[in-house]
Design a protein around this motif. Structure first.
Motif, PDB file in Angstrom:
ATOM      1  N   GLY A  79       0.808  -1.218   0.000  1.00 40.58           N
ATOM      2  CA  GLY A  79       0.000   0.000   0.000  1.00 40.58           C
ATOM      3  C   GLY A  79       0.838   1.263   0.000  1.00 40.58           C
ATOM      4  O   GLY A  79       2.071   1.219   0.144  1.00 40.58           O
ATOM      5  N   ALA A  80       0.162   2.382  -0.127  1.00 40.25           N
ATOM      6  CA  ALA A  80       0.843   3.686  -0.088  1.00 40.25           C
ATOM      7  C   ALA A  80       1.574   3.847   1.245  1.00 40.25           C
ATOM      8  O   ALA A  80       2.635   4.461   1.310  1.00 40.25           O
ATOM      9  N   SER A  81       1.022   3.262   2.296  1.00 38.31           N
ATOM     10  CA  SER A  81       1.622   3.409   3.632  1.00 38.31           C
ATOM     11  C   SER A  81       3.043   2.850   3.692  1.00 38.31           C
ATOM     12  O   SER A  81       3.869   3.363   4.447  1.00 38.31           O
ATOM     13  N   TRP A 106      -2.745  12.089   5.732  1.00 41.56           N
ATOM     14  CA  TRP A 106      -1.814  11.219   4.999  1.00 41.56           C
ATOM     15  C   TRP A 106      -0.440  11.876   4.888  1.00 41.56           C
ATOM     16  O   TRP A 106       0.576  11.188   4.944  1.00 41.56           O
ATOM     17  N   THR A 152       0.926  15.509  -0.888  1.00 37.10           N
ATOM     18  CA  THR A 152      -0.223  14.625  -1.083  1.00 37.10           C
ATOM     19  C   THR A 152      -1.168  15.341  -2.046  1.00 37.10           C
ATOM     20  O   THR A 152      -1.716  16.389  -1.704  1.00 37.10           O
ATOM     21  N   THR A 156      -7.763  12.887   0.903  1.00 37.60           N
ATOM     22  CA  THR A 156      -8.917  12.015   0.931  1.00 37.60           C
ATOM     23  C   THR A 156      -9.826  12.285   2.132  1.00 37.60           C
ATOM     24  O   THR A 156     -11.043  12.181   2.029  1.00 37.60           O
ATOM     25  N   ASP A 176       2.171  11.624  -3.363  1.00 39.59           N
ATOM     26  CA  ASP A 176       1.218  10.564  -3.044  1.00 39.59           C
ATOM     27  C   ASP A 176      -0.071  10.918  -3.776  1.00 39.59           C
ATOM     28  O   ASP A 176      -0.760  11.854  -3.404  1.00 39.59           O
ATOM     29  N   SER A 178      -2.591   8.719  -4.284  1.00 37.61           N
ATOM     30  CA  SER A 178      -3.467   7.564  -4.072  1.00 37.61           C
ATOM     31  C   SER A 178      -4.926   7.834  -4.419  1.00 37.61           C
ATOM     32  O   SER A 178      -5.615   6.961  -4.929  1.00 37.61           O
ATOM     33  N   GLN A 199      -6.572   1.153  -4.547  1.00 37.31           N
ATOM     34  CA  GLN A 199      -7.973   0.901  -4.188  1.00 37.31           C
ATOM     35  C   GLN A 199      -8.917   2.091  -4.247  1.00 37.31           C
ATOM     36  O   GLN A 199     -10.070   1.972  -3.875  1.00 37.31           O
ATOM     37  N   LYS A 200      -8.446   3.239  -4.716  1.00 34.72           N
ATOM     38  CA  LYS A 200      -9.367   4.362  -4.904  1.00 34.72           C
ATOM     39  C   LYS A 200      -9.732   4.541  -6.388  1.00 34.72           C
ATOM     40  O   LYS A 200     -10.881   4.447  -6.733  1.00 34.72           O
TER      41      LYS A 200
HETATM   42  C1  PLP Z   1      -5.878   5.740   1.223  1.00 30.53           C
HETATM   43  C2  PLP Z   1      -4.687   6.593   1.187  1.00 30.53           C
HETATM   44  C3  PLP Z   1      -3.447   6.147   1.667  1.00 30.53           C
HETATM   45  C4  PLP Z   1      -3.262   4.798   2.323  1.00 30.53           C
HETATM   46  O1  PLP Z   1      -3.176   3.839   1.371  1.00 30.53           O
HETATM   47  P1  PLP Z   1      -2.884   2.302   1.773  1.00 30.53           P
HETATM   48  O2  PLP Z   1      -2.801   1.690   0.409  1.00 30.53           O
HETATM   49  O3  PLP Z   1      -4.063   1.837   2.569  1.00 30.53           O
HETATM   50  O4  PLP Z   1      -1.629   2.244   2.524  1.00 30.53           O
HETATM   51  C5  PLP Z   1      -2.372   6.993   1.555  1.00 30.53           C
HETATM   52  N1  PLP Z   1      -2.485   8.208   1.002  1.00 30.53           N
HETATM   53  C6  PLP Z   1      -3.664   8.666   0.536  1.00 30.53           C
HETATM   54  C7  PLP Z   1      -3.739  10.031  -0.069  1.00 30.53           C
HETATM   55  C8  PLP Z   1      -4.798   7.872   0.620  1.00 30.53           C
HETATM   56  O5  PLP Z   1      -5.969   8.324   0.166  1.00 30.53           O
END
Ligand code: PLP
Length: 365
Positions: A79-81, A106, A152, A156, A176, A178, A199-200
């Motif tokens: 994941g992004a984390s 984030w 970022t 979100t 980021d 995501s 996943q978004k």
């Molecule tokens: C959801 C989200 C994350 C976390 O992503 P994971 O894949 O759950 O680690 C990080 N940054 C942003 C901007 C997000 O929306």
């Protein structure tokens, strides 16, 4: 079989809605992918059949986002984390500092990981006003000896989004993305690295996309364990170990779908129209609905708003749930309401939500 019209009005923040056509295609192909007598999940990740899926996903992403030819596209896990940590592990050299632009939870999480691994500073922050806006470009202050600048692109949780990115010159800019990757065209060449959990806007959870400018590999720290090194994945085309094959397959279908919609220009136009349906109700409600974000920072992906009292919010959310809307609760750290309207959320769902909001206001205003 379930029809599109019977699907839930899904406004989940992530994992979130996927295009119906993508789910149907995956269903058709599930037990017998391309005549193999196997599902994609059952193929060897070393097979030619899988490799074609993998390489097509890379090619489609490059085409859709107009990614410069020499940039690397990686499919990772964690994941992004996990990227929050691997970025400083690789790119925060001793004697250098990493600059973080703070626009929400984030950004804070990304910054926290970097602080554990080296020296950092805050380039700008809008925490003082509960992250209700993106800082103006003249608020950004870079220090000497900066290894990279991190931002970022879409917040979100707070519902704000960057529409003009800073020009950091020689400083590598890392984003980021995501929650807004693929939602509108961007100039990828401005970035040294872009990353996103899928996943978004990209597919199911389990795959993380990294887009990397090649010179970053030359800057990378030497003593990083194999799986956390970007060059491991670059050298092996993200096939050093078993990649999340099914997630990458779903991503490839989402990318095909995005092309069929007309690409990022067309998706951006639709996203604007969808967001306008809901923001217009908020703006014309004379304070019945209160948007969290300042107007020029408003996200086209996550619409955050409150009502006059927590009691009224509870009533709104309960009636929305009753009416078939899913995922409208705000994040636990902010409260209120949030409608996440990523690429795959149909215009129709946004239209129905805007009507519901108007109706609720009439009855409770
Ligand atoms: C959801 C989200 C994350 C976390 O992503 P994971 O894949 O759950 O680690 C990080 N940054 C942003 C901007 C997000 O929306």
């Amino acid at each position: 079989m379930l029809k599109q019209a019977q699907r839930a009005y899904n406004f989940n923040a992530g994992p979130s809605a996927l295009p119906f056509a993508v789910l149907e295609k995956a269903q058709q192909e599930l037990v017998n992918f391309q005549g193999t007598g196997m599902s994609v999940m059952e193929l060897s990740h070393r097979s030619a059949t899988y490799e074609q899926v993998h390489n097509e996903a890379i090619a489609s992403l490059k085409e859709l986002m107009n990614i410069p030819e020499d940039y690397h596209v990686l499919f990772l896990q964690g994941g992004a984390s996990t990227q929050f940590a691997t970025i400083p592990m690789n790119f925060l050299a001793q004697g250098k500092k990493a600059g973080y632009i703070m626009t929400g939870s984030w950004s804070e999480k990304a910054h926290k990981e970097a602080k554990m691994l080296g020296e950092t500073y805050v380039v700008a922050s809008t925490k003082e006003t509960n992250y209700n806006r993106i800082p103006a470009l003249d608020e950004l202050k870079y220090e000497d000896n900066t290894a990279y600048v991190h931002l970022t692109s879409n917040n979100t949780i707070f519902g704000t989004e960057w529409f003009t990115f800073p020009d950091t010159g020689d400083l590598p800019l890392i984003a980021d993305m995501s929650s807004d990757i693929l939602s509108h065209p961007i100039d990828v060449s401005k970035f040294a690295m872009i990353y996103a959990g899928a996943q978004k806007n990209l597919g199911p959870s389990g795959v993380t996309v990294v887009i990397l400018r090649p010179d970053m590999l030359e800057r990378a720290n030497a003593n990083v364990p194999t799986m956390f090194r970007y060059d491991t994945h670059v050298k092996n085309n993200s096939l050093y170990n078993t990649p999340p094959t099914f997630g990458i397959y779903m991503l490839s279908l989402v990318l095909e779908w995005a092309k069929e919609q007309g690409g990022l220009e067309a998706l951006a136009k639709m996203n604007k129209e969808k967001a306008a349906l809901i923001y217009d109700v908020i703006d014309q409600s004379e304070g019945f609905y209160r948007g969290h974000a300042e107007k020029d920072s408003r996200s086209l992906m996550n619409i955050t708003f409150r009502l006059a009292s927590e009691e009224l919010e509870k009533k709104f959310l309960a009636e929305a749930k009753e009416a078939g809307f899913v995922g409208l609760n705000g994040h636990r750290s902010v409260g209120g309401c949030r409608a996440s309207i990523y690429n795959a959320v149909p215009y129709e769902s946004c239209k129905v939500l805007s009507e519901f909001m108007k109706d609720f206001m009439k009855k409770n205003g």
